[in-house]
Design a protein around this motif. Sequence first.
Motif, short mmCIF file in Angstrom:
data_model
loop_
_atom_site.label_atom_id
_atom_site.label_comp_id
_atom_site.label_asym_id
_atom_site.label_seq_id
_atom_site.Cartn_x
_atom_site.Cartn_y
_atom_site.Cartn_z
N LEU A 154 -2.87 3.41 3.20
CA LEU A 154 -3.95 2.82 2.55
C LEU A 154 -3.30 1.51 1.83
O LEU A 154 -2.70 1.61 0.96
CB LEU A 154 -4.38 3.76 1.43
CG LEU A 154 -4.90 5.18 1.84
CD1 LEU A 154 -5.06 6.00 0.61
CD2 LEU A 154 -5.99 5.40 2.73
N GLY A 208 0.91 -1.09 -0.23
CA GLY A 208 0.06 0.03 0.04
C GLY A 208 0.88 1.17 -0.09
O GLY A 208 2.12 1.16 -0.33
N ILE A 209 0.26 2.60 0.46
CA ILE A 209 0.79 3.73 0.32
C ILE A 209 0.77 4.31 1.55
O ILE A 209 -0.43 4.25 2.39
CB ILE A 209 0.43 4.50 -0.97
CG1 ILE A 209 -1.09 4.64 -0.63
CG2 ILE A 209 0.62 3.65 -2.36
CD1 ILE A 209 -1.53 6.05 -1.61
N MET A 210 1.43 5.53 1.68
CA MET A 210 1.11 6.52 2.83
C MET A 210 0.44 7.51 1.93
O MET A 210 0.74 8.05 0.86
CB MET A 210 2.44 7.30 3.16
CG MET A 210 2.06 8.40 4.24
SD MET A 210 3.80 9.29 4.35
CE MET A 210 4.13 10.24 3.06
#
Lengths: 150, 150, 150, 150, 150, 150, 150, 150, 150, 150
Positions: free
Chosen positions: E142, E111-113
């Motif tokens: 996320l 996921g990502i920040m």
Amino acid sequence: MTREDVTRTIAARRVELGLTWQSLADAVDRPVVWTTAALLGQHPIPRPEAEVLLEKLGLSPDLVPILGAVPVRGTDRDVVRNDPTIYRLYEALAVYGPALKELIHEQFGDGIMSAINFSVDIDKKPHPSGDRVVITLDGKFLPYDWVSAD
Amino acid sequence: MTREDVTRTIAARRVELGLTWQSLADAVDRPVVWTTAALLGQHPIPRPEAEVLLEKLGLSPDLVPILGAVPVRGTDRDVVRNDPTIYRLYEALAVYGPALKELIHEQFGDGIMSAINFSVDIDKKPHPSGDRVVITLDGKFLPYDWVSAD
Amino acid sequence: MTREDVTRTIAARRVELGLTWQSLADAVDRPVVWTTAALLGQHPIPRPEAEVLLEKLGLSPDLVPILGAVPVRGTDRDVVRNDPTIYRLYEALAVYGPALKELIHEQFGDGIMSAINFSVDIDKKPHPSGDRVVITLDGKFLPYDWVSAD
Amino acid sequence: MTREDVTRTIAARRVELGLTWQSLADAVDRPVVWTTAALLGQHPIPRPEAEVLLEKLGLSPDLVPILGAVPVRGTDRDVVRNDPTIYRLYEALAVYGPALKELIHEQFGDGIMSAINFSVDIDKKPHPSGDRVVITLDGKFLPYDWVSAD
Amino acid sequence: MTREDVTRTIAARRVELGLTWQSLADAVDRPVVWTTAALLGQHPIPRPEAEVLLEKLGLSPDLVPILGAVPVRGTDRDVVRNDPTIYRLYEALAVYGPALKELIHEQFGDGIMSAINFSVDIDKKPHPSGDRVVITLDGKFLPYDWVSAD
Amino acid sequence: MTREDVTRTIAARRVELGLTWQSLADAVDRPVVWTTAALLGQHPIPRPEAEVLLEKLGLSPDLVPILGAVPVRGTDRDVVRNDPTIYRLYEALAVYGPALKELIHEQFGDGIMSAINFSVDIDKKPHPSGDRVVITLDGKFLPYDWVSAD
Amino acid sequence: MTREDVTRTIAARRVELGLTWQSLADAVDRPVVWTTAALLGQHPIPRPEAEVLLEKLGLSPDLVPILGAVPVRGTDRDVVRNDPTIYRLYEALAVYGPALKELIHEQFGDGIMSAINFSVDIDKKPHPSGDRVVITLDGKFLPYDWVSAD
Amino acid sequence: MTREDVTRTIAARRVELGLTWQSLADAVDRPVVWTTAALLGQHPIPRPEAEVLLEKLGLSPDLVPILGAVPVRGTDRDVVRNDPTIYRLYEALAVYGPALKELIHEQFGDGIMSAINFSVDIDKKPHPSGDRVVITLDGKFLPYDWVSAD
Amino acid sequence: MTREDVTRTIAARRVELGLTWQSLADAVDRPVVWTTAALLGQHPIPRPEAEVLLEKLGLSPDLVPILGAVPVRGTDRDVVRNDPTIYRLYEALAVYGPALKELIHEQFGDGIMSAINFSVDIDKKPHPSGDRVVITLDGKFLPYDWVSAD
Amino acid sequence: MTREDVTRTIAARRVELGLTWQSLADAVDRPVVWTTAALLGQHPIPRPEAEVLLEKLGLSPDLVPILGAVPVRGTDRDVVRNDPTIYRLYEALAVYGPALKELIHEQFGDGIMSAINFSVDIDKKPHPSGDRVVITLDGKFLPYDWVSAD
């Protein structure tokens, strides 16, 4: 006033007056692609044609010398890459360019199709499955030739 | 083996065997620009044509499925910009592209010339001042049309 | 006045008057994505719609011919790459583009989804974990087809 | 062996074996776009799915950990810009991106459509004038929200 | 008047009046990074805050709607690459970006920040060898999650 | 063998052995971001740490001198722009970079945050609306100072 | 008025009045490279110096606050690459940059030459084969140092 | 074997053997910046020096002719822009380049500092606030001079 | 008024008055390529020549100091790449540049042809197959020479 | 084997054998610039010349067909921009290109200097202040001429 300014003025005035490119070409009895390209700033326009075109567009004859000078040619690359109608021509080149290079060499030898001794034509041709745009690029073959002045 | 590997192999083998693109096109009874572009990796090649072409080039029929898959199309932009023969086509587009866009709109309305429902032809035509390369781009006009599935 | 000038004027005036894009689309009974894109300079706007829209925005009917001409389309690439909202669409394309290409070929054969015979829709759909933006791209499949005019 | 090497091997093997993406997706009971993107190197593939897929492709289970690691995502931009099938998606974004941004803001407020909490679907829908490709981008709306951990 | 024009006016006026960004943030009781970014054109500014800020800067309340619209975000890349103060942030990303990616995946999964559900803070912290700039990027994790509306 | 070759080998081996970055950092008692960045080729690794790390990865101690040399630092820009996880950090910079520049100047005067006398930390912090990634950039303030050796 | 506007005005006025950069530097008793760079928009100019310089250039003291703000620094890359005099400095860097990096590391350890705690000097030195331009870059060595605030 | 291959081999071997650049320069009694740049592929190396250097590095004397040929010079731009140590030199140029251009013209007239009749030196100088890197660029002034052969 | 403004004014005025570049060069008794380049903004023009040229162009002598300052040199790269007449010179360089480099080294040793101690001439030479443009680039050979001031 | 592979082999072998370009040109009685460019991959080499050249270089006659095929021409732009010897030619073009365009138009009319019907020569000419490199570009003038095949 630069040629770019004049080109912008011509483009705006043409839309305002509702004149077709064809009618402008007819007025000077020149091929329509040449006339359109020239009015879009890609060719110098000789005095007699310039006078007629400026009059039809309701613009001052003082612009004749500007239209008569050889312009800096070429289109902004972003336009070539972004506008879908122009892009399709670029895409055709990306897909078929190397094949055309091979066939020019096979049929003519080492050299190029000139883009200077050159003409372009566009035609509308009917076809059962829908009208077709037919664009003809027609340039003199120039063989690679190692020549010097003396 | 990727399609790019196969393309490189075909190109090298063709030169080695001294086969013309035309002879390869004739062997499969297909237009020469299509055949050349396909062998240069721009189109999938159906099984029957692939078998004939691979045989003429002395390559293994194991490559048939690779030639049959839809390739990633397009030419490296540096090649388009650097090689003089391909560049002339790009230059014609830079000089005449906006004029062609205007005339497509004037003659057909808002839309594009398809580069998919499309063919290209190349011809050698004599002319008093020297042979000419005549390239014909022939694509279906597609009007901008706001359609949805339901 | 160029189309770009008109686009800038429209954008500023809309904010000033507090008009929604939806209300402008409703006023001309056209899909909201089409109307928004057209007012942002991506489509020619036919005379009747142009007259209504200019009136709602309190702008002069003299702009009708400018809105009616086919524009140079496309967005500045820096905007596509920089604005986070637009960028997410680009990111989706960077991550899923090659997969979509493979599946278009698997389901339809060799060809493309037209971006000309095409529509886009945007919807707000509720979901237990939060509202969702649903964007539908809907284009005619165009098979690669080697056709020529004659 | 890197993920890129594994991706290339998978792509070649799939063509060789004549397996469809759909059959691979069915084998692991996952959506076809997700499965295709994952096999093209855009998503980590969990162990159970990886084992099934590698077996169907006749590849060694030793590759399971490589498929399971989070990859570096994204497509080479030249591919996005050159291949006609992928390019049409980019073109749609260039023409309609700013309109979609405006409408996301109008309908949802300031924020973005997530490309992470996100799915893509592709459908073939019949239409009197020809089959249509319908691509649905479906992402959670994320409002700009100035939050901090404490 | 576009948002860019307003941003330029605000920036000039602030220098002229000798107002600090902190004093502007205090006037609207908002975090100072948010306020500065918003006045530099990166966030819409709600009506009440906009009215206060414009008054402090001695600018007309007519600009409220322009400040309230969602802007096109992002910084010119040349500025990011050329200005030494901003460049150091970019350099940190060039050196540590891939490590941060690995650790986000290790600690949180794939996921990502988020940069949307996100805040930034800047602090001045004393240190024996000299004051330190401490910048905190704080975004919601996320996870990649394949969700669709129905 | 170049540092790039060693980096690739380390990355592959770590996945194969299922080692976490944290466990590697713990083995040498160094901060995890530093260790990860160093193993990804961004820092020289002193002999004692290099020996431990190579042993844990089952790699030859002959690589110690290569890990000990100062590397050419930096990430390929395409990776920064394409991978969604790294891109979010870049996006934060594009949106907040100019604001951070202004505030560094307001709080510290003319100068920069060093990216050399510098550390980065990453933390997982719980939050009612979901876990947060908190990245701290911590650099010494360096005032512009016109100094010369003599 | 932006700093760029002020810079352009200063540059034009200096030529008009025939003032040398040296005389401007002398008037404020500052090094000539610093003074020239500052007047070209690369450094904030403190009030006393700004007042003197503006007076010598016959410009309004109202510009003092603009000259006093920290500017966005850096030169347009096209200028760096195109102008032959500036380009030679860039060429020296392209040819000797990697060698200087190696020697900084060999003589000082891992780190950089600061461009912030830094000065530049230019001298004219005679030499039998012709006068020489001697440019001295003089920056504090900053070792890579993993420090954090607490 | 190309010069690039030889350069890579030399770089790896030097690290392996733990030889300093200075010791290599001393072995051939040449300035250390010249020697380092030459071994990094930027200068042809005359036979006697090449023989000594190859011997010290334990490489075959067969490489002498390759080291003796004039190389294609220059550094990959991504390296110049990405590596922090080299980047600082570029940054100094971006900030002070136009000032240096002005002062070269003021002190010498119209012309350039040669990067061919040129030397570079690097020194470590102590300073109360920390050691300094002092780099001296020393090039012959070349006035613009319109000369022709006959 | 900047040099760019003056250049644009000169260019427009020359077309208006129908003056040839040759007549302007004759008026100041300078080579025609030098005069044209100087009027196009590439060289400072000494006072006496500037006075004569401005008078012939009917422009104010107030512009003399602007023409006398050393300009920022170089042409926009898009012009070099787009205009067919200039492009041919670039193409010649792309095709023959590496060969010229090799032959400079073979005939003169390691070094360059100066573009500063340099002149260009253009001639029209008759030839049975058509007039030829003969451009002569004539620059002093500068050997790579490691010299320093002391 | 591709043409690029052959070019690399030829370049390496020439250095190894210590052959001058001039001696290779003499062996086939062709101009030295043409021969060098051809061996560097820019021209097809006819069978008789190819046989002689390959023999002198001690390479297999099997390479004759590869040398005989028309190559993809052009130089990597990074080389043009980075190598100082080639760059000087580019710089001359950047400074004098627009002037040459103007003078071609003034002396010949609208058109270009062909780079196909073209030769290049390089000469060493003595001069009191040092030997000069004299490069002559000699191309047929091609007037813009709107011609079509029929």
